[in-house]
Design a protein around this motif. Structure first.
Motif, short mmCIF file in Angstrom:
data_model
loop_
_atom_site.label_atom_id
_atom_site.label_comp_id
_atom_site.label_asym_id
_atom_site.label_seq_id
_atom_site.Cartn_x
_atom_site.Cartn_y
_atom_site.Cartn_z
N VAL A 194 -26.92 -20.37 9.70
CA VAL A 194 -25.43 -19.69 9.78
C VAL A 194 -24.52 -20.31 9.01
O VAL A 194 -23.93 -19.70 8.16
CB VAL A 194 -24.97 -19.55 11.39
N CYS A 221 -23.80 -17.21 18.09
CA CYS A 221 -23.85 -17.15 16.69
C CYS A 221 -24.79 -16.21 15.96
O CYS A 221 -24.57 -15.38 14.85
CB CYS A 221 -24.05 -18.45 16.06
N GLU A 222 -25.82 -16.24 16.35
CA GLU A 222 -26.99 -15.74 15.71
C GLU A 222 -26.93 -14.01 16.06
O GLU A 222 -27.01 -13.00 15.19
CB GLU A 222 -28.32 -16.12 16.12
N LYS A 224 -23.78 -12.83 13.76
CA LYS A 224 -23.99 -12.94 12.48
C LYS A 224 -24.15 -11.29 11.87
O LYS A 224 -23.89 -11.10 10.59
CB LYS A 224 -24.78 -14.11 11.99
N THR A 274 -21.34 -9.49 10.68
CA THR A 274 -20.46 -9.76 9.46
C THR A 274 -21.35 -9.79 8.10
O THR A 274 -20.82 -9.81 7.03
CB THR A 274 -19.71 -11.06 9.54
N SER A 279 -21.82 -23.98 12.35
CA SER A 279 -22.11 -22.38 12.76
C SER A 279 -21.10 -21.57 13.23
O SER A 279 -20.83 -20.55 13.09
CB SER A 279 -23.56 -22.37 13.06
N CYS A 280 -20.58 -22.27 14.32
CA CYS A 280 -19.66 -21.49 15.24
C CYS A 280 -18.33 -21.32 14.49
O CYS A 280 -17.77 -20.23 14.12
CB CYS A 280 -19.24 -22.51 16.26
N THR A 322 -19.23 -18.30 11.52
CA THR A 322 -19.44 -17.12 12.30
C THR A 322 -18.00 -16.74 12.69
O THR A 322 -17.81 -15.31 12.54
CB THR A 322 -20.31 -17.38 13.48
N GLU A 347 -17.05 -19.22 3.83
CA GLU A 347 -16.09 -18.74 4.61
C GLU A 347 -14.75 -19.27 4.76
O GLU A 347 -13.59 -18.81 4.87
CB GLU A 347 -16.59 -18.38 6.03
#
Length: 820
Positions: A406, A466-467, A470, A473, A531-532, A535, A633
């Protein structure tokens, strides 16, 4: 000694002896004598044991203090001389021609055992895939016609004995093979295993599994192989359960090890019983992994017998992962279950970059739902939350190890890759039974809450959420986005039940994790935090958060306030819950849940970008590969916010917050964009667009320096570069699944009503993970108002002290309760 055996041609000599004996039996015009059979069996065992022990020595050479590698040489010698093939030929002849008698039957049983062990050692021996000669030799040994047939014979006889008992073993062998009678005379002769014990059956079953490997040339008939592997797996578990129950009946209470989880697991057997139990668990595990390899080799969509076998494979996985099967000390088996489970989940998304939702579930999804995939996943989640260092946590920890994708994904990919992620669960959520789906969503939210408040669950909760978020988005091409229909609409309702809590929970995890520790100790690692953030910033970029605004306790969470929220069960939930609902906590995990879009998520975005900038600027090369997903991001958000909300960016800098945007950090992100994002494979933005993004970030850094020097009036921002947005919109405009679902999200209470779901626990900070599922959870109503319901006494007491006392009408105590 091992090298000496190879130099002195011991393997060729043994192979010649076995070949001569097999030829003598084949050319004999009459029945062989008992003395000849005894001599042949006496020669068979040491020849096979020599091969087995040479390979075992090669596996254990590091423990023995030597670096000598002989495994490849042994495998090549066995293949060149035909040692295992001649041994199998001799064994098959002996099974047909050997006179009956107790002593010979026992010796024949020892021969079966030695051959099964030799076949399994060859099959499981690690050979460097780059060594083409050794690899070809290994497959040549396993696929030898007599060797493979003998492995099938001894395995089928063992399967028949395990399923039907010693007296029925021979008669049931034919049925095990798929026919009404034994398909060849080799299956008629039954050996005895009194001296070796029941444990000898397990190596023979492992030999059957190895002979059914789909990688072997001329693989067996697929439906027959699937059926046999399922019978092997369930038979091994039934044998283990029977032995454990028999041991428990001697005085121990067998009722303590229910389906609840590893915390209720009885201690594993000791001594010889432990060895036998572990052997049976390994057999069931190997049968499961062989099943997943067969299913992976079948072209989708699955049909007929393959579809039924897929459902049964999910059932076998659930049975293997019972704590009564894999108790303490079996973490290695749990870890090895990961690949098989992930292959089954990957099949639920036939194309790794596409999510479509036809009226009827795809075959693999239907098989997963029938086989209990969602209850299994939920049980693992709940047990991982209850015992973060326990057995189930090992399986989910293997999933979570891949969360780095992620944060490390390319800038903007041409399509989302859902393979080997929890994103493959989305089709199950779309087609699953509403009560079970809602239970999974609620358990995920509770596991996340345990991570953010109590430090329990490790990285599993954030990784899962998160997964799952994801794919909402990540871009899909226009034709890939599911057309409007009832299934997609129901997925929107399902996500509405918990999406607000998931997102608000991730904000809180980021706030707690950035401090390093929470009330329960270390919460997450750097990859999980990155990753958080990636996301969440992606969600802010997507259409999912369009229109979100206002104030929220999520802002306090980023500033470190969430660590103080919800300490112990009596605290109230920060963020969505206490800030958005009424005094009775209509937000959070009560019957209404957190609203969508969660209040204040857009407002806290400016500070979240500052946090991401700070983390990226402080990152050192020792931290590993750069998290390009987070870099992308963060850069996109910084350019967008500097142009659209400059007052908030400037106010944050003037506030003295640790998350204030720093010019040096913005320039570091600009350099990372030019350094890596423009050259990564799979990036969909053109090089000139990436270059424009870097220029825009450097302009943002200049604006920050100007503000710091007191230049330019308040409200002056950075004009957006049209080239950046043109390139971005060409890839992601109206192409995310989240954008397609945004118009179908409703408040959680309305979603529960439309799905026909019962109310949830009224305590907004409920983190109770007792039991295997939220489905069918028994709530107890407040004895005063009769409106609020609670899953446990702790939640009722905490909610009473947290504000329900006033909303309920007052009183001096916690009030009574009654079952709803």
């Amino acid at each position: 000694m091992a090298q000496g055996l190879l130099r002195t041609q011991a393997i060729p000599a043994a192979a010649r002896q076995l070949a001569n004996l097999a030829d003598a039996l084949r050319n004999s015009t009459g029945a062989p004598s008992r003395a000849f059979c005894e001599a042949a069996l006496l020669l068979l065992e040491p020849a096979l044991d020599m091969q087995t022990n040479l390979l075992l020595f090669d596996k254990r050479r590091s423990k023995l203090g030597t670096s000598v590698e002989i495994g490849a040489a042994v495998v090549e010698a066995v293949e060149e001389t035909g040692l295992l093939e001649h041994a199998a030929r001799l064994l098959l002849h002996l099974r047909r021609a050997c006179p009956t008698g107790c002593a010979l039957d026992k010796r024949l049983g020892a021969g079966d055992w030695s051959f099964a062990g030799a076949y399994v050692q060859i099959a499981r021996h690690p050979i460097d895939s780059r060594d083409g000669r050794a690899t070809a030799a290994l497959w040549g040994v396993l696929s030898g016609p007599c060797a493979r047939h003998a492995a099938m014979v001894v395995g089928l006889m063992a399967l028949a004995e395990v399923e039907g008992g010693r007296e029925e073993g021979a008669s049931n062998a034919g049925a095990s093979a798929g026919g009404g009678s034994p398909p060849c005379p080799c299956l008629v002769r039954r050996a005895r295993y009194d001296d070796i014990g029941e444990g000898s059956l397990m190596p023979r079953l492992r030999a059957l599994i190895a002979a059914l490997d789909p990688k072997l040339p001329a693989p067996p008939h697929r439906p027959t192989a699937l059926r046999l592997l399922l019978r092997v797996g369930f038979a091994a578990l039934a044998s283990r359960d029977g032995a454990q129950a028999a041991a428990a009946s001697g005085g121990a209470d067998a009722g303590g090890a229910d389906a609840g989880g590893s915390r209720d697991t009885a201690p594993p057997p000791q001594g010889a019983g432990a060895t036998a139990a572990r052997s049976k668990a390994w057999v069931a595990f190997e049968a499961f992994t062989a099943l997943t390899r067969h299913l992976k080799a079948v072209d989708t969509p699955w049909r007929g017998a393959v579809l039924g076998a897929a459902a049964d494979t999910w059932r076998l996985a659930a049975a293997v992962l019972r704590p009564t099967v894999l108790g303490r000390g079996y973490q290695d088996l749990h870890l090895n279950m990961y690949d098989g489970l992930q292959q089954l989940l990957d099949a639920c998304v036939p194309s790794s970059d596409r999510l479509t939702f036809p009226a009827e579930p795809p075959p693999a999804v239907a098989a997963a739902l029938v086989g209990g995939a969602l209850p299994l996943q939920e049980r693992l989640l709940r047990r991982a939350g209850e015992a973060p260092g326990g057995l189930e946590s090992c399986v989910l920890g293997a999933y979570a190890d891949e969360i780095g994708w992620v944060a490390a994904a390319p800038l903007i990919t041409a399509s989302a890759d859902l393979s080997r992620t929890w994103g493959c669960l989305l089709p199950l959520l779309a087609y699953g039974e509403p009560l079970q789906v809602a239970a999974f969503v609620a358990s995920a939210a509770k596991l996340l809450r345990r991570t953010e408040v109590y430090g329990q669950g490790g990285r599993v909760g954030p990784a899962l959420v998160c997964e799952l978020l994801k794919p909402l988005t990540a871009p899909f091409s226009t034709e890939d986005v599911a057309p409007a229909g009832p299934v997609r609409a129901r997925l929107g309702l399902v996500l509405s039940v918990g999406l607000g809590e998931w997102v608000a929970g991730l904000w809180r995890v980021v706030g707690v994790a950035d401090a390093g520790t929470g009330p329960g100790g270390e919460v997450t690692d750097a990859d999980t935090r990155d990753s958080c953030l990636a996301t969440l910033l992606g969600l802010c970029r997507s259409a999912l958060l369009s229109g979100a605004g206002g104030a929220s306790a999520a802002s306090a969470a980023l500033a470190g306030g969430s660590a103080a929220a919800g300490k112990g069960t009596g605290g109230s939930s920060s963020g969505a819950g206490s800030g958005s609902g009424g005094p009775d906590g209509a937000g959070g995990s009560s019957g209404d849940g957190a609203p969508w879009p969660p209040a204040g998520l857009a407002a806290v975005e400016v500070e979240a970008v500052g946090l991401a900038l700070r983390r990226l600027h402080a990152r050192t090369p020792a931290a590993g590969p750069e998290p390009f997903g987070l870099i992308a991001e963060t850069g996109l958000a910084a350019v967008r916010l500097a142009a659209s909300r400059p007052q908030e960016v400037r106010a944050l800098g003037a506030s003295g917050s640790a998350n204030a945007w720093q010019p040096a950090a913005v320039r570091a992100v600009a350099e990372a964009v030019g350094r890596g994002l423009g050259t990564r494979e799979g990036g969909a933005l053109q090089a000139d667009t990436v270059a424009a993004l870097g220029r825009q970030l450097r302009a943002v850094a200049g604006q920050l320096e100007a503000w710091r020097a007191g230049e330019e009036g308040e409200g002056g921002g950075v004009d957006p570069d049209p080239e950046v947005w043109a390139g971005l919109q060409a890839v992601v405009e109206d192409s995310t699944l989240g954008a397609a679902l945004a118009g179908q999200l409703v408040p959680p209470a309305e979603a529960r009503r439309r799905l026909g779901l019962p109310p949830a626990c009224s305590h907004p900070a409920c983190a109770n993970l007792a039991g295997d599922s939220e489905a069918g959870l028994r709530l107890r109503q407040c004895g005063r108002c009769g409106q609020a319901g609670y899953c446990c006494r702790e939640c009722q007491t905490a909610h009473w002290r947290g504000g329900h006392k006033q909303a309920c009408g007052g009183g001096s105590g916690g009030g009574g309760s009654k079952a709803s």
